[in-house]
Design an enzyme around this catalytic site. Structure first.
Site, short mmCIF file in Angstrom:
data_model
loop_
_atom_site.label_atom_id
_atom_site.label_comp_id
_atom_site.label_asym_id
_atom_site.label_seq_id
_atom_site.Cartn_x
_atom_site.Cartn_y
_atom_site.Cartn_z
N ARG A 1 67.04 105.93 55.65
CA ARG A 1 66.82 106.30 54.25
C ARG A 1 67.10 105.09 53.36
O ARG A 1 67.88 104.20 53.74
CB ARG A 1 67.74 107.46 53.86
N LYS B 1 74.66 111.12 53.33
CA LYS B 1 74.15 112.50 53.29
C LYS B 1 74.86 113.38 54.32
O LYS B 1 75.19 114.52 54.05
CB LYS B 1 72.63 112.49 53.53
N HIS C 1 60.76 106.28 51.67
CA HIS C 1 60.88 107.39 52.61
C HIS C 1 59.63 107.57 53.46
O HIS C 1 59.70 108.12 54.57
CB HIS C 1 61.22 108.69 51.86
N ARG D 1 60.10 106.19 56.81
CA ARG D 1 60.87 107.06 57.71
C ARG D 1 59.94 108.05 58.41
O ARG D 1 59.99 108.20 59.64
CB ARG D 1 61.93 107.80 56.90
N HIS E 1 69.60 112.56 62.58
CA HIS E 1 69.65 114.00 62.34
C HIS E 1 70.83 114.60 63.10
O HIS E 1 71.12 114.19 64.22
CB HIS E 1 68.35 114.67 62.78
N TYR F 1 59.15 117.63 61.89
CA TYR F 1 58.05 116.85 62.44
C TYR F 1 57.20 117.65 63.43
O TYR F 1 56.79 117.15 64.46
CB TYR F 1 58.59 115.57 63.08
#
Length: 191
Positions: free
Chosen positions: A48, A76, A140, A143, A166, A176
């Protein structure tokens, strides 16, 4: 008042993807070696924008084969994860700051400060304009493109999930689902 049940918005990640050709045209349109290294780092790590802006040279550990491991901290999720970058990218980064201290920012402004997330966004937008990519490209997008291109080239979802930082494979799978591309489970049936 009564609680409203809102419908979830339609998944739009596929609308925020760059093709591999577009990614490489953005690299070529970078105005400086720093800007090209920035784009390559965004794409190679899938990090990010806030994660990239925080990177220091202390987060980079060179490996014996010339590649490097970058420790990416995510505010995050308040976690860190390791991402491998190529020898070529490491070389490009080292050329920008050959004598950098461990606490020095990995990518710097002209004044030597870390690039802010806002400045990184401005750089990406300017390069997209210069490259003639007529899309609202943001950091982004690299990403999402990273995950999609890696999957299309054979990376398994667990590896992609780990690289993106993640907390769960389910997160990656939910975000995804488009990664199967033009394939569906029906392709595996003898019909």
């Amino acid at each position: 008042g009564a609680a409203l049940k809102l419908r979830r918005g339609q998944q739009t990640i596929t609308a925020r993807l760059l093709s591999e050709e577009q990614v490489f045209s953005l690299f070529a349109a970078a105005a400086s070696a720093r800007d090209e290294a920035l784009l390559r780092l965004l794409y190679a790590t899938g990090a990010r924008v806030g994660e990239v802006s925080r990177l220091t040279w202390g987060d980079v550990v060179a490996l014996a084969d010339g590649r490097a491991v970058v420790s990416v901290y995510s505010p995050k999720t308040d976690t860190s994860h390791a991402v491998t970058i190529s020898a070529d990218l490491l070389s490009r980064l080292e050329a920008l700051a050959p004598d950098a201290r461990r606490d020095a920012p990995l990518l710097t402004s002209r004044r030597g400060n870390a690039l802010s997330p806002r400045r990184i966004r401005e750089i990406v937008i300017a390069i997209a304009d210069r490259a003639g990519v007529d899309l609202p490209v943001s950091p982004h997008w690299f990403r999402h493109s990273h995950a999609t291109h890696a999957r299309n080239r054979g990376a398994d979802m667990a590896t992609i999930s780990k690289t993106l930082g993640h907390s769960s494979l389910d997160t990656t799978l939910q975000m995804y689902t488009h990664l199967a591309g033009d394939q569906s489970s029906g392709d595996f049936l003898p019909v």
